[in-house]
Design a protein around this motif. Structure first.
Motif, PDB file in Angstrom:
ATOM      1  N   ILE A  95     -44.517 -14.997  14.122  1.00 28.63           N
ATOM      2  CA  ILE A  95     -43.535 -14.069  14.817  1.00 28.63           C
ATOM      3  C   ILE A  95     -42.322 -15.023  15.260  1.00 28.63           C
ATOM      4  O   ILE A  95     -42.756 -16.043  16.076  1.00 28.63           O
ATOM      5  CB  ILE A  95     -43.907 -13.308  16.012  1.00 28.63           C
ATOM      6  N   ARG A  97     -39.137 -15.257  17.926  1.00 25.96           N
ATOM      7  CA  ARG A  97     -38.078 -14.266  18.730  1.00 25.96           C
ATOM      8  C   ARG A  97     -36.684 -14.550  18.450  1.00 25.96           C
ATOM      9  O   ARG A  97     -36.091 -15.407  18.132  1.00 25.96           O
ATOM     10  CB  ARG A  97     -38.362 -14.688  20.116  1.00 25.96           C
ATOM     11  N   GLU A 143     -37.720 -11.288   9.307  1.00 25.83           N
ATOM     12  CA  GLU A 143     -37.687 -10.165  10.409  1.00 25.83           C
ATOM     13  C   GLU A 143     -37.708 -10.854  11.707  1.00 25.83           C
ATOM     14  O   GLU A 143     -38.747 -11.649  12.086  1.00 25.83           O
ATOM     15  CB  GLU A 143     -38.517  -8.861  10.359  1.00 25.83           C
ATOM     16  N   THR A 145     -38.105 -10.790  15.668  1.00 25.93           N
ATOM     17  CA  THR A 145     -38.879  -9.793  16.730  1.00 25.93           C
ATOM     18  C   THR A 145     -37.718  -9.790  18.119  1.00 25.93           C
ATOM     19  O   THR A 145     -37.436 -10.561  18.518  1.00 25.93           O
ATOM     20  CB  THR A 145     -40.103 -10.467  17.498  1.00 25.93           C
ATOM     21  N   SER A 146     -37.314  -8.648  18.383  1.00 30.66           N
ATOM     22  CA  SER A 146     -36.531  -8.421  19.630  1.00 30.66           C
ATOM     23  C   SER A 146     -37.444  -8.098  20.779  1.00 30.66           C
ATOM     24  O   SER A 146     -38.701  -8.325  20.889  1.00 30.66           O
ATOM     25  CB  SER A 146     -35.629  -6.967  19.606  1.00 30.66           C
ATOM     26  N   GLU A 149     -39.621  -4.810  20.291  1.00 25.55           N
ATOM     27  CA  GLU A 149     -40.220  -4.553  18.917  1.00 25.55           C
ATOM     28  C   GLU A 149     -40.673  -5.864  18.403  1.00 25.55           C
ATOM     29  O   GLU A 149     -40.087  -6.779  18.209  1.00 25.55           O
ATOM     30  CB  GLU A 149     -39.319  -3.829  17.848  1.00 25.55           C
ATOM     31  N   LEU A 150     -42.116  -5.820  18.149  1.00 23.52           N
ATOM     32  CA  LEU A 150     -42.840  -7.053  17.298  1.00 23.52           C
ATOM     33  C   LEU A 150     -42.752  -7.017  15.850  1.00 23.52           C
ATOM     34  O   LEU A 150     -43.192  -5.708  15.270  1.00 23.52           O
ATOM     35  CB  LEU A 150     -44.237  -6.834  17.901  1.00 23.52           C
ATOM     36  N   ARG A 151     -42.429  -7.851  15.382  1.00 30.02           N
ATOM     37  CA  ARG A 151     -42.135  -7.815  13.861  1.00 30.02           C
ATOM     38  C   ARG A 151     -42.788  -9.252  13.283  1.00 30.02           C
ATOM     39  O   ARG A 151     -42.487 -10.291  13.829  1.00 30.02           O
ATOM     40  CB  ARG A 151     -40.760  -7.753  13.414  1.00 30.02           C
TER      41      ARG A 151
END
Length: 886
Positions: A95, A97, A143, A145-146, A149-151
């Motif tokens: 992940i 950020r 992608e 992660t905001s 929302e975890l991506r």
């Protein structure tokens, strides 16, 4: 494709190092007992427990986005490498950020991290030097992660050209906010598989420098391949391009990547991808795994029939034979056989006997048949030139491609014989016979002898006669494969049985028992005519007091012999002395009581048969050659009746006298043939003349009368080919290989078909099915009584029959002269004829026709054909084979 993991962990379940300069801190394997959070040095990677979709998992995280010049390293423990895995894949789940989600850190924040690797032959423990690592790739998320929302990202990178025992992976953070969820390190393999009946092992896929890795396989059980089966493994772990297909052996078929035996009642003759097929008509249905279906009793395959085809029976007798007269001729008509045996190649032959009073004999050539007396395809024939006041008996026989086997069919068994009426001068006899499947006329011969008292074999009855009933063909059944080929029935035993002189404790005793001692003063040597194994051979004169002077051959023992050599030399005389037959060389006597031992035999003016035929190539008609063979067969029948196995029957060991009578000689193969001029194959028991020897005798040293029959077939070929060398210039190894692969010598030029068919019968692989010498003598007698039966000639293909240089010189170039060409075909005696006729170039030779060859003085039919066929071969530029026999 399959994969094999080196490591597969969530949150790197390994020994790891959190490194941010010094000091280095070590954390053990992560497990369920680890606290939910561990405090680490500021700015380093840390282990964090997270919850996702209700499940807890660990991550390795670092998030120092507000600080400049970050250099945070996370290294795995030592990862051992499989030797063949030079290319591994690193699959990461992570992940990242979004930098925009951090207030005031956009200038120092990064959204990537780096993957490094370092190879080593051993675990270096906690030692860490950044200079030992080389960069593999920069890892960027697909992608981001905001805050809300975890991506999760998944990225796979390849590490190439690994060569040492193991390696480390390391992850470098340079200022991103990262959570590393899992790392999976693996390599790709092509899985173990079976393709085209070949088994291939699991194989590690190659790297970029070996995009296709060649792998050798092994045929599955009961499968074979002409070339080594191979296949290629791609870098993606897939099999491609199989080479060298395996095929199931004879008797097996492919069933789901296996070779299974043909089921009972089916067969497969060759290694192929075909399925087993049901046994054809009139064959025996064997157990599973059959490679051929043998013929049922009473059914056969013709020599030209495929071994996989149906079997045929012998035709029954023609029906409704009618004789009518017209214009001074006799017209015979008949109907075809009711049972053709399943064949369409039916032909007919006519046999005639003429009788004056009680005496009957063959009509021979005194009458004329139109269109012919043999080989008839129509059911009628016209007979002319009959004599008046004579009784004629005509017999019409039906033939087919399997008629040659008829001499192997035994007459019905006689089950009882009885006297029905009697007088002082006559008897009336009756007997019972077993019925046969295909009844055919059988002639019986009745003989009698006067009463002999104390006889071992003759049993007189009260009327003073001893009665024997003979069938025209030998009726005893063949015994098992390990017998000595002879019937053990008491009534069929020979009156005399051969005694092996080597069974005597003192070999000299055998010589004295079976040979006559001659005083050397009665022998006069005249001329050396040859050399034997033990010494020279002379022509000479034997003059014994009270007897007429006779020409003899004298075998001598060379000086310096050992006692064993002397015994071996005289053992041949001990063997010859037991024989007394018109077609066996006659022993006159021996000299043993003086210094120079000698063996004295009758003198045969024309010498060895093979050399004599070569010297008189083409001078004899087939009828004369068959007469020679008949004599040899009669001599061999006599030997087999005495239970003697010759083991070296060949044309070189047949002698010919001045009346062209042939006699069997050379009874010394029980010795080791140290000086055998023919190529031999050495076995543990001595040497074997390969070209003349049956396969079972070569392989297992099983010498029997059946193996002598095989050799007789080779002698037949030599005779009909006028002394040609069997198998030409093939090596002994090539001959053995060809025989085992069912190759048989082709018919010699101008060889009668019936004679060649008999050769093929002598060369049957199964020795129990070969004819006996008694059968052979009977068949040759029948051919000699019916000369017309020799007019049908066997097929002759000059391209394959002889292998000699007829189209080029020894160096492969065209012949430079006519004389060189004539010498190559052993016709040098005609060089002057060609020169006198003005034929001096090979171009002129190529223009010659048969009439031209006759006109220059070539008269002998054999020589004429040899030269004509050779010219034909010269014209055929595609052929490298000769078209003549020498």
């Amino acid at each position: 494709m399959s994969t094999s993991c080196l490591i597969e962990v969530s949150a790197l379940l390994l020994y790891i190092r959190f490194i941010r300069g010094e000091p280095t801190k070590h954390i053990p394997l992560i497990n369920s007992t680890v606290a939910t959070r561990r405090e680490q040095t500021t700015g380093s990677w840390e282990v964090i427990q997270r919850t996702l979709n209700g499940s807890q998992f660990y991550t390795f995280s670092v998030c120092n986005v507000g600080e400049r010049e970050q250099d945070n390293w996370l290294r795995t423990t030592f990862i051992q490498r499989r030797p063949s895995a030079s290319r591994v894949f690193v699959e990461l789940q992570f992940i990242v950020r979004d930098c925009n989600s951090f207030d005031g850190a956009s200038l120092t924040c990064k959204e990537t991290f780096n993957l490094f690797t370092s190879e080593s032959d051993a675990d270096v423990g906690t030692t860490f030097r950044k200079g030992q690592f080389k960069k593999v790739a920069t890892i960027a998320p697909d992608e981001i992660t905001s805050k809300n929302e975890l991506r999760i990202n998944t990225e796979t990178k390849v590490v190439e050209n690994l060569s040492r025992k193991g390696f480390y992976l390391a992850f470098q953070d340079i200022g991103a906010c990262i959570a590393l969820l899992s790392v999976r390190v693996y390599y790709k393999t092509c899985p173990a598989t079976v393709k085209s009946l070949a088994s291939f092992p699991e194989t590690v896929a190659g790297g970029e420098n070996q995009a296709l890795r060649e792998v050798s396989g092994v045929c599955v059980e009961n499968a074979i391949s002409e070339e080594l089966p191979r296949i290629y493994c791609t870098v993606d772990g897939e099999w491609v391009v199989p080479v060298g297909q395996c095929q199931c052996k004879p008797g097996y078929e492919e069933v789901e990547d296996e070779c299974q035996e043909c089921k009972a009642g089916s067969f497969k003759a060759e290694a192929s991808g075909d399925k087993c097929t049901p046994c054809p008509a009139n064959t025996q249905e064997l157990d599973s795994g059959a490679v051929v279906c043998p013929c049922m009793d009473g059914f056969y395959r013709a020599p030209n029939d495929p071994p996989t085809g149906p079997c045929s029976g012998l035709p029954s007798a023609p029906r409704d034979l009618v004789a009518t007269t017209s214009a001074g001729k006799l017209l015979l008509t008949w109907s075809p056989p009711e049972d053709t045996g399943g064949r369409t190649d039916i032909t007919y032959s006519i046999e005639c006997q003429r009788c004056e009073g009680m005496v009957c004999q063959s009509c021979g050539e005194k009458i004329r048949y139109e269109p012919a007396g043999v080989g008839l395809t129509d059911t009628k024939v016209s007979v002319s030139e009959l004599d008046a006041h004579l009784n004629y008996t005509f017999t019409v026989e039906a033939h087919s491609g399997v008629t040659i086997f008829s001499f192997q069919r035994y007459p019905p068994k006689i089950t009882a014989m009885r006297v029905m009426e009697r007088s002082s001068t006559s008897l009336s006899l009756f007997w019972d016979v077993k019925p046969r499947v295909h009844p055919r006329p059988i002639r019986y011969e009745l003989t009698y002898r006067k009463k002999v008292r104390h006889s071992r074999f003759f049993y007189p009855d009260k009327y003073g006669f001893c009665i024997f009933l003979f069938r025209k063909r030998n009726s005893h059944t063949r015994q098992g494969p390990e017998d000595t080929y002879f019937s053990s029935s008491e009534q069929l035993k020979p009156l005399k049985t051969y005694v092996d002189p080597h069974t005597y404790e003192d070999p000299n005793t055998a010589v004295l028992k079976f040979a006559t001692e001659i005083h050397p003063s009665h022998i006069t040597k005249q001329k050396v005519i040859g050399a034997g194994e033990f010494g020279e051979v002379y022509r000479g004169i034997l003059k014994v007091p009270g007897r007429k002077e006779v020409a003899v051959a004298i075998k001598t023992l060379k000086p310096g012999y050992t006692e064993k050599q002397r015994q071996d030399f005289l053992s041949e005389a001990s063997i010859m002395g037991q024989f007394s037959h018109q077609n066996i060389i006659r022993l006159e006597g021996v000299v043993t009581k003086f210094k120079h031992a000698m063996i004295v035999t009758e003198y045969m003016e024309n010498g060895a048969l093979d050399r004599y035929l070569r010297d008189h190539d083409g001078e004899f008609a087939s009828f004369q050659l068959v007469g020679m063979l008949r004599g040899i067969a009669a001599g061999m029948k006599y030997l087999s009746d005495m239970s003697y196995v010759h083991r070296d029957l060949a044309a070189r060991n047949i002698l010919v006298n001045n009346t062209l009578e042939c006699k069997v000689s050379d009874f010394g193969l029980s010795r080791v043939l140290e000086d055998d001029p023919e190529g031999t194959y050495t076995t543990s028991g001595g040497k074997i003349p390969i070209r003349w020897t049956a396969p079972e005798a070569i392989a297992y040293r099983k010498f029997t009368s059946a193996s002598d029959v095989w050799s007789f077939g080779i002698v037949m070929w030599e005779v009909m080919a006028f002394g040609e060398r069997p198998y030409w210039d093939m090596s002994n190894h090539e001959v053995m290989k060809a025989i085992n692969e069912a190759f048989r010598l082709p018919a010699p030029m101008d060889c009668p078909s019936a004679v060649y068919q008999l050769m093929l019968q002598c060369w049957l692989q199964d020795r129990s099915k070969r004819p006996r010498f008694g059968d052979i003598v009977s068949l040759l007698d029948k051919l000699l009584r019916s000369p017309d039966s020799l007019k049908t000639i066997a097929d002759f293909d000059p391209r394959i029959s002889i292998r000699l240089p007829s189209t080029s010189g020894s160096d492969g170039s065209p012949f430079r002269s006519v004389s060189e060409w004539l010498e190559s075909i052993k016709m040098s005696q005609y060089s002057e004829n060609f020169a006198c006729a003005g034929v001096v170039t090979m171009d002129q030779v190529l223009q010659m026709k048969n009439e031209d060859i006759k006109n220059i003085g070539v008269r002998l039919p054999g020589h004429l054909k040899r030269i004509a066929y050779s010219i034909l071969g010269l014209k055929d530029q595609t052929s490298t084979l000769s078209v003549f026999a020498v």
